[in-house]
Design an enzyme around this catalytic site. Structure first.
Site, short mmCIF file in Angstrom:
data_model
loop_
_atom_site.label_atom_id
_atom_site.label_comp_id
_atom_site.label_asym_id
_atom_site.label_seq_id
_atom_site.Cartn_x
_atom_site.Cartn_y
_atom_site.Cartn_z
N GLY A 128 32.03 89.20 -43.59
CA GLY A 128 32.65 89.43 -44.89
C GLY A 128 33.07 88.16 -45.61
N HIS B 255 31.10 85.16 -38.62
CA HIS B 255 30.38 84.59 -39.76
C HIS B 255 31.28 83.54 -40.41
CE1 HIS B 255 27.20 87.91 -40.42
NE2 HIS B 255 27.72 88.05 -39.22
N GLU C 253 29.48 79.79 -44.54
CA GLU C 253 28.47 80.25 -45.50
C GLU C 253 29.08 80.21 -46.89
OE1 GLU C 253 25.69 84.14 -46.53
OE2 GLU C 253 27.60 84.39 -45.50
#
Length: 228
Positions: free
Chosen positions: A68, A95, A98
């Protein structure tokens, strides 16, 4: 959506694992589940999902993931979930790097104990952290097509995957969200081979990195690597 039909979390995971097991028996493809939370949800919900992952450890679930929007949603908000995972020897991937800079990767690794990093695209902005990731063989799950779609890089050719592989980082190829990126592992492989003109040996290294980074017992990973 599953829960709209009164299917509880454990029943949901049981159904998914049963389906994957049936598919594996028919195809010979080994499948495992990673339960994913989102940075934007209540940390209490992340803890609930982490507890779910631990309950199903060894029964088809191999890890917990946090995905997310990174900006204004640091992974450390969900530390209770990650502490629960670490206290139960459960793997996790986050994650990071990014949509936000290398500080997001630092947060995932050093505040939350991530075993793998999803994306890590902006890791090159912190060379000291990059060296630490390389020395400790932290896998990076990279998806070039996804990063182009989200605007992290302007074109596939500007993606740092080639550079990361050249300096020895444990980079593996992934599809991220296949519905969003409209990609498959084969199309992603075709994209990076064509974009970076990978040799057969470089392509093999990229694929073997994926086997080595799998959340599976070492004996199973060794057998898969030898067969590959």
């Amino acid at each position: 959506r599953h829960q709209e039909n009164n299917l509880g979390l454990d029943a949901l995971v049981e159904a998914v694992c049963a389906g994957l097991q049936e598919a594996s028996e028919k195809t010979g493809i080994k499948c495992r589940v990673i339960i994913t939370g989102l940075r934007t949800i209540d940390p209490a919900s992340s803890l609930e999902l982490a507890e779910l992952a631990v309950r199903w450890r060894g029964r088809g679930v191999v890890a917990f993931d946090l995905a997310g929007t990174e900006k204004d949603n640091p992974a450390k908000r969900h530390q209770k979930a990650f502490y629960h995972l670490m206290n139960n020897n459960m793997n996790c991937t986050i994650h990071a790097g990014e949509g936000f800079g290398p500080e997001s990767i630092h947060d995932a690794l050093h505040r939350c104990g991530a075993n793998r990093i999803g994306h890590g695209t902006r890791l090159h902005e912190d060379l000291d952290l990059l060296a630490w990731v390389n020395d400790n063989r932290i896998p990076l799950e990279m998806s070039v097509s996804s990063n182009v779609l989200t605007g992290v890089v302007a074109t596939a050719g500007q993606h740092p995957l080639r550079h990361y592989l050249d300096i020895g980082l444990r980079v593996s190829l992934n599809v991220d969200n296949s519905l969003f990126a409209r990609s498959s592992i084969l199309s992603e492989l075709r994209l990076v081979v064509d974009t970076f003109d990978f040799s057969l040996l470089e392509t093999e290294t990229l694929l073997l990195n994926g086997f080595k980074s799998a959340f599976l017992p070492q004996k199973e990973k060794g057998a898969m690597t030898a067969k590959a």
